[in-house]
Scaffold this active site. Structure first.
Site, PDB file in Angstrom:
ATOM      1  N   CYS A 113       0.821  -1.229   0.000  1.00  0.00           N
ATOM      2  CA  CYS A 113       0.000   0.000   0.000  1.00  0.00           C
ATOM      3  C   CYS A 113       0.846   1.266   0.000  1.00  0.00           C
ATOM      4  O   CYS A 113       0.344   2.349  -0.317  1.00  0.00           O
ATOM      5  CB  CYS A 113      -0.931   0.003   1.203  1.00  0.00           C
ATOM      6  SG  CYS A 113      -1.888  -1.500   1.328  1.00  0.00           S
ATOM      7  N   HIS A 253      -3.690   7.001   2.634  1.00  0.00           N
ATOM      8  CA  HIS A 253      -4.034   5.671   2.108  1.00  0.00           C
ATOM      9  C   HIS A 253      -5.396   5.297   2.689  1.00  0.00           C
ATOM     10  O   HIS A 253      -5.667   5.514   3.870  1.00  0.00           O
ATOM     11  CB  HIS A 253      -2.959   4.666   2.521  1.00  0.00           C
ATOM     12  CG  HIS A 253      -3.361   3.247   2.266  1.00  0.00           C
ATOM     13  ND1 HIS A 253      -3.885   2.843   1.060  1.00  0.00           N
ATOM     14  CD2 HIS A 253      -3.346   2.133   3.059  1.00  0.00           C
ATOM     15  CE1 HIS A 253      -4.167   1.548   1.125  1.00  0.00           C
ATOM     16  NE2 HIS A 253      -3.844   1.100   2.332  1.00  0.00           N
ATOM     17  N   ASN A 283     -10.232  -0.580  -0.041  1.00  0.00           N
ATOM     18  CA  ASN A 283      -8.772  -0.457   0.037  1.00  0.00           C
ATOM     19  C   ASN A 283      -8.168  -0.967  -1.275  1.00  0.00           C
ATOM     20  O   ASN A 283      -8.196  -2.162  -1.539  1.00  0.00           O
ATOM     21  CB  ASN A 283      -8.275  -1.283   1.233  1.00  0.00           C
ATOM     22  CG  ASN A 283      -6.768  -1.202   1.416  1.00  0.00           C
ATOM     23  OD1 ASN A 283      -6.045  -0.730   0.539  1.00  0.00           O
ATOM     24  ND2 ASN A 283      -6.295  -1.679   2.555  1.00  0.00           N
TER      25      ASN A 283
HETATM   26  O1  UT7 Z   1      -3.852  -1.400   3.689  1.00  0.00           O
HETATM   27  C1  UT7 Z   1      -2.922  -2.068   4.471  1.00  0.00           C
HETATM   28  C2  UT7 Z   1      -3.082  -1.801   5.888  1.00  0.00           C
HETATM   29  N1  UT7 Z   1      -4.327  -2.311   6.366  1.00  0.00           N
HETATM   30  C3  UT7 Z   1      -4.833  -1.829   7.460  1.00  0.00           C
HETATM   31  O2  UT7 Z   1      -4.274  -0.936   8.035  1.00  0.00           O
HETATM   32  C4  UT7 Z   1      -6.090  -2.477   7.969  1.00  0.00           C
HETATM   33  C5  UT7 Z   1      -6.067  -2.538   9.450  1.00  0.00           C
HETATM   34  N2  UT7 Z   1      -7.116  -3.282  10.068  1.00  0.00           N
HETATM   35  C6  UT7 Z   1      -8.449  -2.978   9.986  1.00  0.00           C
HETATM   36  O3  UT7 Z   1      -8.843  -2.129   9.217  1.00  0.00           O
HETATM   37  C7  UT7 Z   1      -9.391  -3.655  10.932  1.00  0.00           C
HETATM   38  O4  UT7 Z   1      -8.654  -4.390  11.870  1.00  0.00           O
HETATM   39  C8  UT7 Z   1     -10.434  -4.601  10.243  1.00  0.00           C
HETATM   40  C9  UT7 Z   1     -11.463  -3.764   9.520  1.00  0.00           C
HETATM   41  C10 UT7 Z   1      -9.733  -5.525   9.293  1.00  0.00           C
HETATM   42  C11 UT7 Z   1     -11.166  -5.431  11.309  1.00  0.00           C
HETATM   43  O5  UT7 Z   1     -11.780  -4.570  12.249  1.00  0.00           O
HETATM   44  P1  UT7 Z   1     -11.585  -4.830  13.818  1.00  0.00           P
HETATM   45  O6  UT7 Z   1     -12.374  -3.818  14.516  1.00  0.00           O
HETATM   46  O7  UT7 Z   1     -10.097  -4.865  14.070  1.00  0.00           O
HETATM   47  O8  UT7 Z   1     -12.256  -6.239  13.999  1.00  0.00           O
HETATM   48  P2  UT7 Z   1     -11.612  -7.603  14.541  1.00  0.00           P
HETATM   49  O9  UT7 Z   1     -10.673  -8.170  13.544  1.00  0.00           O
HETATM   50  O10 UT7 Z   1     -11.112  -7.381  15.936  1.00  0.00           O
HETATM   51  O11 UT7 Z   1     -12.912  -8.513  14.613  1.00  0.00           O
HETATM   52  C12 UT7 Z   1     -14.001  -8.223  15.484  1.00  0.00           C
HETATM   53  C13 UT7 Z   1     -15.077  -9.254  15.298  1.00  0.00           C
HETATM   54  C14 UT7 Z   1     -14.569 -10.692  15.306  1.00  0.00           C
HETATM   55  O12 UT7 Z   1     -15.547 -11.488  15.954  1.00  0.00           O
HETATM   56  P3  UT7 Z   1     -15.347 -11.951  17.488  1.00  0.00           P
HETATM   57  O13 UT7 Z   1     -14.048 -12.715  17.509  1.00  0.00           O
HETATM   58  O14 UT7 Z   1     -15.258 -10.661  18.268  1.00  0.00           O
HETATM   59  O15 UT7 Z   1     -16.557 -12.738  17.757  1.00  0.00           O
HETATM   60  C15 UT7 Z   1     -14.528 -11.068  13.858  1.00  0.00           C
HETATM   61  O16 UT7 Z   1     -14.682 -12.449  13.634  1.00  0.00           O
HETATM   62  O17 UT7 Z   1     -15.701  -9.080  14.015  1.00  0.00           O
HETATM   63  C16 UT7 Z   1     -15.713 -10.328  13.312  1.00  0.00           C
HETATM   64  N3  UT7 Z   1     -15.605 -10.050  11.885  1.00  0.00           N
HETATM   65  C17 UT7 Z   1     -16.669  -9.825  11.095  1.00  0.00           C
HETATM   66  N4  UT7 Z   1     -17.998  -9.799  11.346  1.00  0.00           N
HETATM   67  C18 UT7 Z   1     -18.811  -9.529  10.326  1.00  0.00           C
HETATM   68  C19 UT7 Z   1     -14.483  -9.959  11.143  1.00  0.00           C
HETATM   69  N5  UT7 Z   1     -14.800  -9.674   9.865  1.00  0.00           N
HETATM   70  C20 UT7 Z   1     -16.154  -9.594   9.818  1.00  0.00           C
HETATM   71  C21 UT7 Z   1     -17.058  -9.321   8.784  1.00  0.00           C
HETATM   72  N6  UT7 Z   1     -18.377  -9.290   9.081  1.00  0.00           N
HETATM   73  N7  UT7 Z   1     -16.661  -9.065   7.527  1.00  0.00           N
END
Ligand code: UT7
Length: 326
Positions: A113, A253, A283
């Site tokens: 990225c 980004h 993204n």
């Molecule tokens: O471009 C390169 C750099 N990239 C970045 O900088 C991206 C950085 N990361 C992020 O943007 C975020 O971490 C995400 C958007 C990928 C995820 O958001 P989050 O708030 O960090 O969520 P999480 O990974 O902690 O997941 C929270 C919950 C989990 O469920 P439990 O374990 O709490 O029951 C996931 O399984 O959300 C669940 N989950 C979803 N639920 C519905 C993960 N993906 C989904 C989904 N729909 N698509």
């Protein structure tokens, strides 16, 4: 005073739209979850047969036209991408052929990225050292080709697109004021594509294990990204002896709206000064900054003499900033 100045921008996104509601039918997710956690409503996806070089060509063509030059004027083509049409030749060379840019050397930068800012930094160095006068810098991705459409934690994030900028020698005060590049390879496995390289060449086994798709430890990446971006933005301000309030526009980004809001807050910047495209494109990795920049140039938010800050974070890990006096 010699500066490298962006004299033309262009961007292109494939026509096909994939909405959050479409994704609800593919994996266990919801429009509400995706929008709240990321700021994404929809993204563009390549049609069958459409490739990264097709997107790059359209963006490049528009940038070249905007700069008022021809492809034959280009000395060099630099492409930031992690999704070239094939492992060899480079996307830069494929693009060079499509543009008939006979005089131009071409190569790719593999900084995920951060690829566009890395490319801009190389272009800046070549121009200020007098080696080249006219360089095309492109960020182009077809992330959909590396997306695991069964993994809800990643498939809702990515989109396809391309952006480009013509960078030229300018005797004056306007142009790229600084670039700062950083990497930390010890975090390589938080955001990676494990299969398809020399370590794990494609076999039935690597395909069965879904090793050719993008894997991300989202939460860990998020935390490192916010810290690293804060540091690299501060570095740019300190280096140029400018204050956060002097920045007219932030072109970040587009990985996550919450990361972008955290950066705006850190800079004490109202969101009106931040260019946002994440809601419609998701993204797009190396393409996200030049796509957002082109949009802001074309709708008049980028104006002569404005101070514009670009910042990116991505796989590698890599992160970077560029400060530009437009
Ligand atoms: O471009 C390169 C750099 N990239 C970045 O900088 C991206 C950085 N990361 C992020 O943007 C975020 O971490 C995400 C958007 C990928 C995820 O958001 P989050 O708030 O960090 O969520 P999480 O990974 O902690 O997941 C929270 C919950 C989990 O469920 P439990 O374990 O709490 O029951 C996931 O399984 O959300 C669940 N989950 C979803 N639920 C519905 C993960 N993906 C989904 C989904 N729909 N698509």
């Amino acid at each position: 005073m010699i500066h490298a100045r962006i004299t033309g921008t262009g961007s292109f996104a494939p026509k096909k739209v994939l909405t959050n509601h479409d994704l609800e039918k593919m994996v266990d997710t919801s429009d509400e979850w995706i929008f709240e956690r990321t700021g994404i409503r929809e993204r563009r996806i390549c049609e069958k047969g459409q490739t990264t070089s097709d997107l790059a060509y359209e963006a490049a063509h528009r940038a070249i036209k905007a700069a008022g030059i021809t492809a034959q004027d280009l000395d060099l083509i630099i492409v930031g991408t992690l999704t070239p049409d094939s492992a060899m030749p480079s996307l830069g060379c494929v693009l060079q052929a499509k543009l008939h840019a006979k005089k131009a050397a071409a190569f790719d930068i593999y900084a995920a990225c951060s690829g566009f800012i890395y490319g801009l930094s190389v272009a800046d160095a070549f121009i200020r050292s007098g080696v080249h006068e006219t360089i095309l810098v492109v960020g182009a991705e077809a992330l959909s080709r590396y997306t695991d459409w069964e993994d809800r934690t990643t498939c809702v994030l990515w989109g396809d697109g391309a952006g480009a900028a013509v960078v030229q020698r300018h005797a004056g005060k306007r142009g790229i004021l600084s670039t700062h590049l950083h990497s930390d390879g010890s975090y390589g496995d938080v955001l990676h594509i494990p299969g398809g390289g020399a370590a794990h060449p494609a076999t039935h086994d690597t395909v069965d294990k879904r090793m050719h798709f993008i894997k991300m430890k989202g939460n860990e990446t998020f935390k490192i990204a916010v810290r690293a971006l804060e540091d690299v933005v501060q570095e740019a301000l300190d280096h140029n002896k400018v204050k956060a309030e002097d920045i007219d526009l932030l072109v970040p980004h587009q990985a996550n709206l919450r990361i972008i809001q955290a950066m705006a807050k850190r800079l004490n910047m109202p969101m009106e000064k931040v260019i946002l495209t994440i809601h419609k494109y998701g993204n797009t990795s190396a393409a996200s900054i030049p796509m957002a920049l082109d949009e802001a140039v074309r709708d008049g938010r980028v104006k002569e003499n404005k101070l514009i800050l670009l910042e990116a974070f991505g796989g590698g890990l890599t992160w970077a900033s560029a400060l530009i006096r437009w």
